[in-house]
Write a protein that holds these residues in place. Structure first.
Motif, PDB file in Angstrom:
ATOM      1  N   ASN A  42     -25.195  10.285  18.776  1.00  0.00           N
ATOM      2  CA  ASN A  42     -25.378  11.458  18.935  1.00  0.00           C
ATOM      3  C   ASN A  42     -26.625  11.935  17.884  1.00  0.00           C
ATOM      4  N   TYR A  43     -27.612  11.269  17.798  1.00  0.00           N
ATOM      5  CA  TYR A  43     -28.801  11.361  17.053  1.00  0.00           C
ATOM      6  C   TYR A  43     -29.247  12.856  16.909  1.00  0.00           C
ATOM      7  N   GLU A  44     -29.453  13.515  18.110  1.00  0.00           N
ATOM      8  CA  GLU A  44     -30.151  14.665  18.034  1.00  0.00           C
ATOM      9  C   GLU A  44     -29.372  15.701  17.287  1.00  0.00           C
ATOM     10  N   GLU A  45     -27.897  15.649  17.488  1.00  0.00           N
ATOM     11  CA  GLU A  45     -26.848  16.770  17.105  1.00  0.00           C
ATOM     12  C   GLU A  45     -26.929  16.393  15.583  1.00  0.00           C
ATOM     13  N   LYS A  46     -26.949  15.006  15.077  1.00  0.00           N
ATOM     14  CA  LYS A  46     -26.859  14.808  13.788  1.00  0.00           C
ATOM     15  C   LYS A  46     -27.892  15.165  12.848  1.00  0.00           C
ATOM     16  N   ILE A  47     -29.196  14.824  13.543  1.00  0.00           N
ATOM     17  CA  ILE A  47     -30.371  15.219  12.824  1.00  0.00           C
ATOM     18  C   ILE A  47     -30.486  16.738  12.596  1.00  0.00           C
ATOM     19  N   LYS A  48     -30.204  17.541  13.596  1.00  0.00           N
ATOM     20  CA  LYS A  48     -30.303  18.884  13.492  1.00  0.00           C
ATOM     21  C   LYS A  48     -29.254  19.410  12.430  1.00  0.00           C
ATOM     22  N   GLY A  49     -28.305  18.819  12.269  1.00  0.00           N
ATOM     23  CA  GLY A  49     -27.221  19.081  10.936  1.00  0.00           C
ATOM     24  C   GLY A  49     -27.646  18.765   9.838  1.00  0.00           C
ATOM     25  N   PHE A  50     -28.351  17.657   9.705  1.00  0.00           N
ATOM     26  CA  PHE A  50     -28.870  17.238   8.585  1.00  0.00           C
ATOM     27  C   PHE A  50     -29.816  18.127   7.971  1.00  0.00           C
ATOM     28  N   PHE A  51     -30.494  18.654   8.803  1.00  0.00           N
ATOM     29  CA  PHE A  51     -31.679  19.695   8.509  1.00  0.00           C
ATOM     30  C   PHE A  51     -31.481  21.008   8.394  1.00  0.00           C
ATOM     31  N   LYS A  52     -30.046  21.281   8.638  1.00  0.00           N
ATOM     32  CA  LYS A  52     -29.583  22.715   8.472  1.00  0.00           C
ATOM     33  C   LYS A  52     -29.317  22.696   6.996  1.00  0.00           C
ATOM     34  N   GLU A  53     -29.660  24.007   6.266  1.00  0.00           N
ATOM     35  CA  GLU A  53     -29.548  24.016   4.843  1.00  0.00           C
ATOM     36  C   GLU A  53     -27.964  24.190   4.480  1.00  0.00           C
ATOM     37  N   HIS A  54     -27.702  23.340   3.563  1.00  0.00           N
ATOM     38  CA  HIS A  54     -26.205  23.261   3.262  1.00  0.00           C
ATOM     39  C   HIS A  54     -26.050  22.662   1.961  1.00  0.00           C
ATOM     40  N   LEU A  55     -24.498  22.724   1.435  1.00  0.00           N
ATOM     41  CA  LEU A  55     -24.491  21.969   0.234  1.00  0.00           C
ATOM     42  C   LEU A  55     -23.089  21.110   0.264  1.00  0.00           C
ATOM     43  N   HIS A  56     -22.803  20.520  -0.748  1.00  0.00           N
ATOM     44  CA  HIS A  56     -21.480  19.710  -0.600  1.00  0.00           C
ATOM     45  C   HIS A  56     -20.767  19.978  -1.974  1.00  0.00           C
ATOM     46  N   GLU A  57     -19.236  20.018  -2.149  1.00  0.00           N
ATOM     47  CA  GLU A  57     -18.570  20.076  -3.167  1.00  0.00           C
ATOM     48  C   GLU A  57     -18.802  19.102  -4.206  1.00  0.00           C
ATOM     49  N   ASP A  58     -19.206  17.912  -3.817  1.00  0.00           N
ATOM     50  CA  ASP A  58     -19.423  16.637  -4.750  1.00  0.00           C
ATOM     51  C   ASP A  58     -21.067  16.480  -4.668  1.00  0.00           C
ATOM     52  N   GLU A  59     -21.545  15.518  -5.687  1.00  0.00           N
ATOM     53  CA  GLU A  59     -22.896  15.130  -5.782  1.00  0.00           C
ATOM     54  C   GLU A  59     -23.017  14.243  -4.606  1.00  0.00           C
ATOM     55  N   GLU A  60     -24.302  14.158  -4.289  1.00  0.00           N
ATOM     56  CA  GLU A  60     -24.898  13.290  -2.954  1.00  0.00           C
ATOM     57  C   GLU A  60     -26.025  12.145  -3.772  1.00  0.00           C
ATOM     58  N   ILE A  61     -25.378  10.952  -3.542  1.00  0.00           N
ATOM     59  CA  ILE A  61     -26.380  10.009  -4.175  1.00  0.00           C
ATOM     60  C   ILE A  61     -26.913   8.999  -3.225  1.00  0.00           C
ATOM     61  N   ARG A  62     -28.178   8.898  -2.909  1.00  0.00           N
ATOM     62  CA  ARG A  62     -28.706   8.177  -1.949  1.00  0.00           C
ATOM     63  C   ARG A  62     -29.587   7.171  -2.395  1.00  0.00           C
ATOM     64  N   TYR A  63     -29.691   5.806  -1.952  1.00  0.00           N
ATOM     65  CA  TYR A  63     -30.569   4.850  -2.364  1.00  0.00           C
ATOM     66  C   TYR A  63     -31.009   4.427  -1.234  1.00  0.00           C
ATOM     67  N   ILE A  64     -32.440   4.248  -0.890  1.00  0.00           N
ATOM     68  CA  ILE A  64     -33.266   4.069   0.336  1.00  0.00           C
ATOM     69  C   ILE A  64     -33.575   2.778   0.222  1.00  0.00           C
ATOM     70  N   VAL A  65     -33.077   1.840   1.400  1.00  0.00           N
ATOM     71  CA  VAL A  65     -33.333   0.576   1.676  1.00  0.00           C
ATOM     72  C   VAL A  65     -34.417   0.429   2.504  1.00  0.00           C
ATOM     73  N   GLU A  66     -34.614   1.047   3.435  1.00  0.00           N
ATOM     74  CA  GLU A  66     -35.810   0.932   4.565  1.00  0.00           C
ATOM     75  C   GLU A  66     -36.092   2.217   5.089  1.00  0.00           C
ATOM     76  N   GLY A  67     -37.332   2.310   5.679  1.00  0.00           N
ATOM     77  CA  GLY A  67     -37.729   3.510   6.281  1.00  0.00           C
ATOM     78  C   GLY A  67     -38.272   4.473   5.201  1.00  0.00           C
ATOM     79  N   SER A  68     -38.207   5.734   5.642  1.00  0.00           N
ATOM     80  CA  SER A  68     -38.755   7.007   4.925  1.00  0.00           C
ATOM     81  C   SER A  68     -38.243   8.175   5.384  1.00  0.00           C
TER      82      SER A  68
END
Length: 124
Positions: free
Chosen positions: A37-63
Motif C-alpha cells: 500500500n505504498y501510495e497510501e502510506k507515503i501520503k500518510g507519512f507526508f501529512k503533517e502529524h505528531l506522536h505521543e512518544d518520541e520518534e527515533i530513526r537510524y537510516i541504514v540505506e537510501g535517503s
C-alpha cells in the motif's frame, strides 16, 4: 535526548545513549516495491502529524527528508542519508517524504511500548 542535543553529539556517543534506553529496533523499508500500500502510506507519512512518544530513526540505506516545525511554525527540512540518526521529540509536528530515489531503509528505535498512532494536524 532532544533533536538539538543529538545533533551536537558525536555519532558514537549518540548511539551509545540511545541504544542504552531503547528497545530492540524494528525496520522499515519505504519504496514502491517493498512497502505494501505504498501510495497510501507515503501520503500518510507526508501529512503533517505528531506522536505521543518520541520518534527515533537510524537510516541504514537510501535517503529522504523529515520536515519539522520550528517555534515560529515554519518548516525546517532535514535531509537523511545512511548513518544519520534523528530523534523527533514527542508532540512535535513533522512529516516525511522520500527523495527522487524513492527508497529508504531505516531502523525504528523506541522505548517501552511506543505510541506511534499519528495525530494529524487540523487544516488551517
Amino acid at each position: 535526548l532532544s533533536l538539538s542535543v543529538c545533533l551536537s553529539l558525536s555519532v558514537a556517543l549518540c548511539h551509545s545513549l540511545l541504544f542504552s534506553r531503547v528497545s530492540l529496533p524494528g525496520q522499515i523499508i519505504v519504496s514502491p516495491e517493498k512497502l505494501p500500500n505504498y501510495e497510501e502510506k507515503i501520503k500518510g507519512f507526508f501529512k503533517e502529524h505528531l506522536h505521543e512518544d518520541e520518534e527515533i530513526r537510524y537510516i541504514v540505506e537510501g535517503s529522504g527528508y523529515f520536515d519539522v516545525r520550528d517555534q515560529e511554525d515554519q518548516w525546517i527540512r532535514i535531509a537523511m542519508e545512511p548513518s544519520d540518526l534523528i530523534v523527533l521529540p514527542e508532540r512535535i509536528y513533522h512529516r516525511f517524504t522520500l527523495d527522487e530515489k524513492n527508497y529508504i531503509k531505516a531502523k525504528r528505535l523506541f522505548k517501552d511500548d511506543p505510541k506511534w498512532t499519528p495525530i494529524y494536524r487540523e487544516e488551517k
